[in-house]
Design a protein around this motif. Structure first.
Motif, PDB file in Angstrom:
ATOM      1  N   SER A 376       0.831  -1.206   0.000  1.00 43.35           N
ATOM      2  CA  SER A 376       0.000   0.000   0.000  1.00 43.35           C
ATOM      3  C   SER A 376       0.864   1.253   0.000  1.00 43.35           C
ATOM      4  CB  SER A 376      -0.927   0.013   1.222  1.00 43.35           C
ATOM      5  OG  SER A 376      -1.933  -0.962   1.117  1.00 43.35           O
ATOM      6  N   ALA A 377       1.941   1.236   0.768  1.00 44.94           N
ATOM      7  CA  ALA A 377       2.835   2.387   0.819  1.00 44.94           C
ATOM      8  C   ALA A 377       3.528   2.598  -0.525  1.00 44.94           C
ATOM      9  CB  ALA A 377       3.865   2.210   1.932  1.00 44.94           C
ATOM     10  N   PHE A 378       3.984   1.523  -1.153  1.00 44.22           N
ATOM     11  CA  PHE A 378       4.610   1.640  -2.473  1.00 44.22           C
ATOM     12  C   PHE A 378       3.640   2.304  -3.463  1.00 44.22           C
ATOM     13  CE2 PHE A 378       7.851  -1.792  -1.561  1.00 44.22           C
ATOM     14  CZ  PHE A 378       8.950  -1.032  -1.906  1.00 44.22           C
ATOM     15  N   ASN A 379       2.389   1.836  -3.486  1.00 51.57           N
ATOM     16  CA  ASN A 379       1.404   2.419  -4.398  1.00 51.57           C
ATOM     17  C   ASN A 379       1.160   3.888  -4.084  1.00 51.57           C
ATOM     18  OD1 ASN A 379       0.762   0.232  -6.150  1.00 51.57           O
ATOM     19  ND2 ASN A 379      -0.482  -0.704  -4.554  1.00 51.57           N
ATOM     20  N   ALA A 380       1.109   4.231  -2.793  1.00 50.19           N
ATOM     21  CA  ALA A 380       0.879   5.620  -2.396  1.00 50.19           C
ATOM     22  C   ALA A 380       2.025   6.522  -2.839  1.00 50.19           C
ATOM     23  CB  ALA A 380       0.709   5.713  -0.876  1.00 50.19           C
ATOM     24  N   LEU A 381       3.233   5.973  -2.922  1.00 48.11           N
ATOM     25  CA  LEU A 381       4.393   6.736  -3.361  1.00 48.11           C
ATOM     26  C   LEU A 381       4.495   6.824  -4.879  1.00 48.11           C
ATOM     27  CD1 LEU A 381       7.078   5.277  -0.908  1.00 48.11           C
ATOM     28  CD2 LEU A 381       5.858   7.439  -0.710  1.00 48.11           C
ATOM     29  N   GLY A 382       3.561   6.183  -5.575  1.00 46.90           N
ATOM     30  CA  GLY A 382       3.595   6.199  -7.035  1.00 46.90           C
ATOM     31  C   GLY A 382       4.565   5.196  -7.617  1.00 46.90           C
ATOM     32  N   LYS A 383       4.846   4.127  -6.879  1.00 46.31           N
ATOM     33  CA  LYS A 383       5.782   3.095  -7.323  1.00 46.31           C
ATOM     34  C   LYS A 383       5.037   1.756  -7.374  1.00 46.31           C
ATOM     35  CE  LYS A 383       9.525   5.658  -5.160  1.00 46.31           C
ATOM     36  NZ  LYS A 383       9.983   6.243  -6.412  1.00 46.31           N
ATOM     37  N   PRO A 384       4.378   1.475  -8.491  1.00 43.89           N
ATOM     38  CA  PRO A 384       3.489   0.304  -8.535  1.00 43.89           C
ATOM     39  C   PRO A 384       4.173  -1.016  -8.849  1.00 43.89           C
ATOM     40  CG  PRO A 384       3.370   1.511 -10.599  1.00 43.89           C
ATOM     41  CD  PRO A 384       4.318   2.286  -9.715  1.00 43.89           C
ATOM     42  N   MET A 385       5.395  -0.993  -9.356  1.00 42.05           N
ATOM     43  CA  MET A 385       6.023  -2.245  -9.775  1.00 42.05           C
ATOM     44  C   MET A 385       6.417  -3.148  -8.609  1.00 42.05           C
ATOM     45  SD  MET A 385       5.511  -2.244 -12.861  1.00 42.05           S
ATOM     46  CE  MET A 385       6.287  -3.835 -13.133  1.00 42.05           C
ATOM     47  N   PRO A 386       6.967  -2.619  -7.500  1.00 43.42           N
ATOM     48  CA  PRO A 386       7.272  -3.524  -6.379  1.00 43.42           C
ATOM     49  C   PRO A 386       6.066  -4.342  -5.897  1.00 43.42           C
ATOM     50  CG  PRO A 386       8.416  -1.447  -6.064  1.00 43.42           C
ATOM     51  CD  PRO A 386       7.506  -1.264  -7.248  1.00 43.42           C
ATOM     52  N   PRO A 387       4.864  -3.733  -5.720  1.00 46.32           N
ATOM     53  CA  PRO A 387       3.720  -4.565  -5.316  1.00 46.32           C
ATOM     54  C   PRO A 387       3.386  -5.655  -6.326  1.00 46.32           C
ATOM     55  CG  PRO A 387       3.238  -2.254  -4.908  1.00 46.32           C
ATOM     56  CD  PRO A 387       4.517  -2.295  -5.683  1.00 46.32           C
ATOM     57  N   LEU A 388       3.515  -5.342  -7.620  1.00 43.68           N
ATOM     58  CA  LEU A 388       3.230  -6.357  -8.643  1.00 43.68           C
ATOM     59  C   LEU A 388       4.241  -7.490  -8.561  1.00 43.68           C
ATOM     60  CD1 LEU A 388       1.742  -7.436 -11.085  1.00 43.68           C
ATOM     61  CD2 LEU A 388       3.136  -5.922 -12.536  1.00 43.68           C
ATOM     62  N   ILE A 389       5.515  -7.147  -8.413  1.00 43.97           N
ATOM     63  CA  ILE A 389       6.556  -8.176  -8.319  1.00 43.97           C
ATOM     64  C   ILE A 389       6.351  -9.029  -7.067  1.00 43.97           C
ATOM     65  CG2 ILE A 389       9.030  -8.546  -7.983  1.00 43.97           C
ATOM     66  CD1 ILE A 389       9.472  -6.003  -9.688  1.00 43.97           C
ATOM     67  N   ILE A 390       6.033  -8.378  -5.951  1.00 43.09           N
ATOM     68  CA  ILE A 390       5.800  -9.114  -4.706  1.00 43.09           C
ATOM     69  C   ILE A 390       4.616 -10.060  -4.855  1.00 43.09           C
ATOM     70  CG2 ILE A 390       5.044  -8.861  -2.300  1.00 43.09           C
ATOM     71  CD1 ILE A 390       6.719  -6.233  -2.251  1.00 43.09           C
ATOM     72  N   SER A 391       3.561  -9.607  -5.516  1.00 41.68           N
ATOM     73  CA  SER A 391       2.378 -10.447  -5.726  1.00 41.68           C
ATOM     74  C   SER A 391       2.714 -11.665  -6.579  1.00 41.68           C
ATOM     75  CB  SER A 391       1.269  -9.623  -6.376  1.00 41.68           C
ATOM     76  OG  SER A 391       0.112 -10.404  -6.571  1.00 41.68           O
TER      77      SER A 391
END
Length: 470
Positions: A376-391
């Motif tokens: 959620s924090a990554f997305n809030a910072l405008g960095k969407p790729m880490p959440p996708l990779i983690i998923s």
């Protein structure tokens, strides 16, 4: 509007997190309660109808995941704009997100409409059940645009710091669905008996009323603007976070399908036990997801205001809470698992399978919360790729191989162990990744301040782009 919604960049950090999480949790409980009651109503109609409803769950979750992904993208850029005190920009983004979400979901509906018979055939539904599932879904799809606009409205209001209003409106919409369900399904008080179709109709009416309520609330709060200038630029910023978020939401059903298939190899009772235990666990982890969704607007606003220490403190408090909650939840389930399962199903084989799950999987609850907070924090910072990779790592790259290894050596309890091991590993990875990323970005931001004397530390910075460098 800035005076009507709490400013998340000032005041005690823990107070804001409690406020945001409390109302988010209220909304979650109401929505899950409405879904549960729909299942209870349809179950009284017949087993065939209940099975048809069950086959619609993967598709419903997928379509709602698409909606949530768009909301996450918009929330990220809106919260950072508000943190920069750029309310005109925020209002335009909110308006443009509504238009984008509506057009996007209509296209998805048109693509889905004629594919429904094939989809349910691939899922394994026989002809009779397939026809009922198609009937329900085609009616349900008519209400999806209303649900989408309401979901986006709820997320946008939380991004602006107002968790109270969407919490109330989510509850009102869910209660209306619960009340209307029996009228349309069973034909009470002179209404025609529509059975499974009645459940879909209750959803449509309830979400249409929610749409009207959200429209009224957002107009009254001055959160929308008729200005459509820069629409395509807004779409680019929203989809920069939104598309990876959608992809991340679509990865989970793939991984869960494989896990379910592995469990099916040990018999239907194991799948049934997993289903029962998952519902019990969902009530435990609901607060974790409510908290992680509250982290996003807080981080977004404070990052936009350059209040970096508040962001770090919020994440420290949120992670500390989920780890403590995870330990308490496991202790509770360790002593009560078999009893809780027996309240739902008294089949000894189902109780055994479900108890195994509740003795193993909840070991990762705290780490699951850390992972949710981080993404959620990554997305809030405008960095969407880490959440996708983690998923992808969680559901496919790491999760499935560990489940296969566990299945080979220990049977279905080994599958559960593989799942929880994955969660623990990636909880640690996500925390470390976010910690390093925030440290790096703070150094970059401080260097910009030194190079630009006009900027004062802690003051809003100009918004040149809502997309941060990765």
């Amino acid at each position: 509007m800035a005076n009507r919604s709490p400013d998340l960049t000032v005041g005690p950090v823990h107070t804001h997190l409690i406020y945001l999480t409390g109302f988010m949790l209220m909304g979650f409980v109401s929505v899950m309660g409405a879904n549960l009651m729909e299942t209870v109503y349809v179950g009284r109609v017949g087993t065939t109808e209940l099975a048809a409803l069950g086959f619609t769950f993967p598709l419903v979750m997928t379509l709602q995941g698409i909606t949530m992904g768009l909301s996450i993208g918009a929330s990220s850029v809106v919260a950072r704009s508000i943190g920069n005190d750029n309310w005109p920009r925020a209002r335009k983004l909110i308006t443009h997100c509504f238009v984008l979400a509506f057009v996007f979901i209509v296209i998805v509906i048109l693509l889905s409409w004629w594919s429904l018979p094939t989809i349910f055939k691939l899922l394994g539904a026989d002809a009779n059940i397939r026809d009922l599932s198609v009937l329900y879904m085609r009616l349900w799809l008519l209400g999806l645009p209303f649900f989408t606009v309401a979901m986006v409205g709820s997320t946008m209001m939380r991004a602006a710091g107002d968790a109270r209003t969407p919490g109330y409106l989510m509850t009102i919409g869910s209660l209306l669905q619960v009340v209307l369900g029996p009228l349309f399904i069973f034909g009470l008080f002179g209404f025609p008996r529509l059975e499974l179709a009645g459940a879909a109709l209750a959803f449509i009416v309830a979400r249409f009323v929610s749409l009207l309520l959200y429209g009224w609330a957002m107009t009254r709060s001055q959160l929308i603007s008729p200005d459509m200038n820069g629409f395509f630029g807004s779409c680019k910023d929203i989809l920069h976070v939104g598309m990876p978020a959608i992809a991340s939401n679509l990865v989970s059903p793939i991984g869960m399908s494989v896990i379910t298939r592995l469990l099916a190899g040990h018999g239907a009772v194991v799948v049934a036990g997993f289903s029962v235990a998952s519902r019990i666990e969902a009530m435990i982890i609901m607060i974790l997801f409510a908290l992680s969704m509250s982290v996003a607007p807080f981080v977004g606003q404070n990052w936009g205001r350059r209040a970096f220490e508040r962001v770090k403190l919020a994440l420290k408090l949120a992670n500390g809470f989920v780890l403590i909650w995870g330990a308490l939840a496991y202790g509770f389930l360790y002593f009560s698992a078999a009893f809780l399962v027996s309240l739902i199903n008294d089949d000894p084989a189902v109780i055994e399978a479900a108890t195994w799950y509740l003795l193993i999987a909840p070991l990762g609850v705290g780490f699951m919360g850390v992972m949710s907070n981080s993404t959620s924090a990554f997305n809030a910072l405008g960095k969407p790729m880490p959440p996708l990779i983690i998923s992808i790592l969680q559901m496919i790259v790491v999760g499935i191989p560990l489940a296969l290894v566990g299945d080979h050596f220990y049977g279905y309890p080994g599958i559960f162990a593989g799942v929880v091991t994955t969660v623990i590993l990636l909880g640690g990875v996500s925390w470390l990744w976010l910690h390093l990323q925030i440290g790096r970005d703070i150094k970059i931001a401080n260097a910009e301040v030194v190079q630009s004397p006009a900027r004062v530390s802690g003051s809003p910075s100009p918004v040149h782009s809502d997309i941060e460098p990765s």
